[in-house]
Write an enzyme that holds these catalytic residues in place. Structure first.
Site, mmCIF file in Angstrom:
data_model
loop_
_atom_site.group_PDB
_atom_site.id
_atom_site.type_symbol
_atom_site.label_atom_id
_atom_site.label_comp_id
_atom_site.label_asym_id
_atom_site.label_seq_id
_atom_site.Cartn_x
_atom_site.Cartn_y
_atom_site.Cartn_z
ATOM 1 N N GLY A 46 14.012 59.679 -20.770
ATOM 2 C CA GLY A 46 12.902 58.995 -21.411
ATOM 3 C C GLY A 46 13.288 58.699 -22.843
ATOM 4 O O GLY A 46 14.147 59.382 -23.416
ATOM 5 N N GLN A 51 12.127 56.364 -31.623
ATOM 6 C CA GLN A 51 13.374 57.125 -31.659
ATOM 7 C C GLN A 51 14.572 56.267 -32.064
ATOM 8 O O GLN A 51 15.607 56.803 -32.440
ATOM 9 C CB GLN A 51 13.646 57.794 -30.313
ATOM 10 C CG GLN A 51 12.705 58.951 -30.033
ATOM 11 C CD GLN A 51 12.986 59.557 -28.685
ATOM 12 O OE1 GLN A 51 12.492 59.078 -27.666
ATOM 13 N NE2 GLN A 51 13.798 60.598 -28.679
ATOM 14 N N CYS A 89 15.104 66.932 -26.048
ATOM 15 C CA CYS A 89 14.808 65.621 -26.622
ATOM 16 C C CYS A 89 16.042 65.049 -27.290
ATOM 17 O O CYS A 89 16.783 65.782 -27.956
ATOM 18 C CB CYS A 89 13.676 65.769 -27.639
ATOM 19 S SG CYS A 89 13.167 64.241 -28.433
ATOM 20 N N LEU A 90 16.248 63.753 -27.133
ATOM 21 C CA LEU A 90 17.366 63.085 -27.789
ATOM 22 C C LEU A 90 17.276 63.189 -29.313
ATOM 23 O O LEU A 90 18.287 63.176 -30.005
ATOM 24 C CB LEU A 90 17.424 61.611 -27.376
ATOM 25 C CG LEU A 90 17.680 61.337 -25.892
ATOM 26 C CD1 LEU A 90 17.541 59.845 -25.596
ATOM 27 C CD2 LEU A 90 19.036 61.853 -25.464
ATOM 28 N N HIS A 131 5.639 63.443 -22.901
ATOM 29 C CA HIS A 131 6.607 63.659 -23.994
ATOM 30 C C HIS A 131 6.798 62.361 -24.780
ATOM 31 O O HIS A 131 6.749 62.358 -26.015
ATOM 32 C CB HIS A 131 7.933 64.140 -23.391
ATOM 33 C CG HIS A 131 9.025 64.368 -24.379
ATOM 34 N ND1 HIS A 131 9.456 65.631 -24.720
ATOM 35 C CD2 HIS A 131 9.790 63.506 -25.099
ATOM 36 C CE1 HIS A 131 10.438 65.531 -25.606
ATOM 37 N NE2 HIS A 131 10.658 64.243 -25.846
ATOM 38 N N GLU A 132 6.995 61.250 -24.067
ATOM 39 C CA GLU A 132 7.207 59.964 -24.743
ATOM 40 C C GLU A 132 5.932 59.471 -25.423
ATOM 41 O O GLU A 132 5.984 58.898 -26.512
ATOM 42 C CB GLU A 132 7.764 58.923 -23.774
ATOM 43 C CG GLU A 132 9.128 59.259 -23.206
ATOM 44 C CD GLU A 132 10.169 59.688 -24.232
ATOM 45 O OE1 GLU A 132 10.158 59.174 -25.382
ATOM 46 O OE2 GLU A 132 11.007 60.543 -23.896
ATOM 47 N N HIS A 135 5.667 61.013 -28.720
ATOM 48 C CA HIS A 135 6.516 60.338 -29.709
ATOM 49 C C HIS A 135 5.783 59.149 -30.330
ATOM 50 O O HIS A 135 5.853 58.929 -31.540
ATOM 51 C CB HIS A 135 7.810 59.828 -29.069
ATOM 52 C CG HIS A 135 8.915 60.804 -29.053
ATOM 53 N ND1 HIS A 135 9.431 61.384 -30.192
ATOM 54 C CD2 HIS A 135 9.644 61.310 -28.024
ATOM 55 C CE1 HIS A 135 10.414 62.199 -29.870
ATOM 56 N NE2 HIS A 135 10.564 62.174 -28.553
#
Length: 150
Positions: A46, A51, A89-90, A131-132, A135
Site C-alpha cells: 500500500g 508518502q 510502513c515504507l 493504514h493508507e 496517511h
C-alpha cells in the site's frame, strides 16, 4: 512512469491532511502511475500520495489476488470488528509494531476514470486500507501502537 522518493518519519508533510481531488486530470493519472511504480519497486502492499510528497487524497492498496486498487478520495462507509495486526510502513523503515484495526471495512472511492467504486474489505485488506487512509489524514501507524506490558 517513475519511482519516487519515499518521505520518511520526521518529514513534516507526513503529518498534514491531504486535500480532496477535485478533477482527475493528467497530473492525477501520472500520480497514480508513480505510486504504482514506487510501491512495486519498494515491495510495498500500500502507498499514499503523501508518502511521495503530494498532499492529494490518493492511495493504492493491494487487494485479493495481488490486484492493485487505485483509490481517489476514499471514504469509509462502515467499519466493524477488531483485530491486532503487525504493521510496517515504507515511511518508517526497519520498524514494525502491532496496531488495532477494524476487521471489516466498507468503503468507496473514485477510480482513475472518475467512476465511484464500492469495496468490502476484510482481514489484511481492511488493515492495508485503514493504514493508507490514516496517511491521508496525517497519521502514522506508530501513533497507534498497542502498548504491551513486559
Amino acid at each position: 512512469m517513475a519511482v519516487r522518493t519515499i518521505r520518511l518519519k520526521g518529514d513534516e508533510i507526513l503529518r498534514k491532511r491531504s486535500k480532496e481531488v477535485k478533477v482527475i486530470d493528467q497530473k492525477i493519472l501520472d500520480l497514480l502511475d508513480d505510486l504504482r511504480d514506487t510501491m512495486i519497486d519498494r515491495d510495498g502492499i500500500g502507498i499514499s500520495a503523501v508518502q511521495i510528497g503530494s498532499l492529494k487524497r490518493v492511495a493504492l492498496i493491494t487487494g485479493e489476488d495481488d490486484e492493485i486498487i487505485e483509490l481517489i478520495n476514499p471514504v469509509v462507509l462502515e467499519a466493524s470488528g477488531e483485530q491486532a495486526f503487525e504493521e510496517a510502513c515504507l515511511s518508517v523503515p526497519n520498524f514494525h509494531g502491532e496496531v488495532l484495526r477494524p476487521d471489516y471495512v466498507e468503503m468507496e472511492a473514485l477510480d482513475r476514470n472518475g467512476d465511484l467504486q464500492y469495496y468490502e474489505l476484510e482481514g489484511t485488506y481492511a488493515v492495508i486500507f485503514m493504514h493508507e487512509l490514516d496517511h491521508l489524514d496525517g497519521i502514522l501507524y506508530t501513533d497507534k501502537l498497542i502498548e504491551k506490558d513486559e
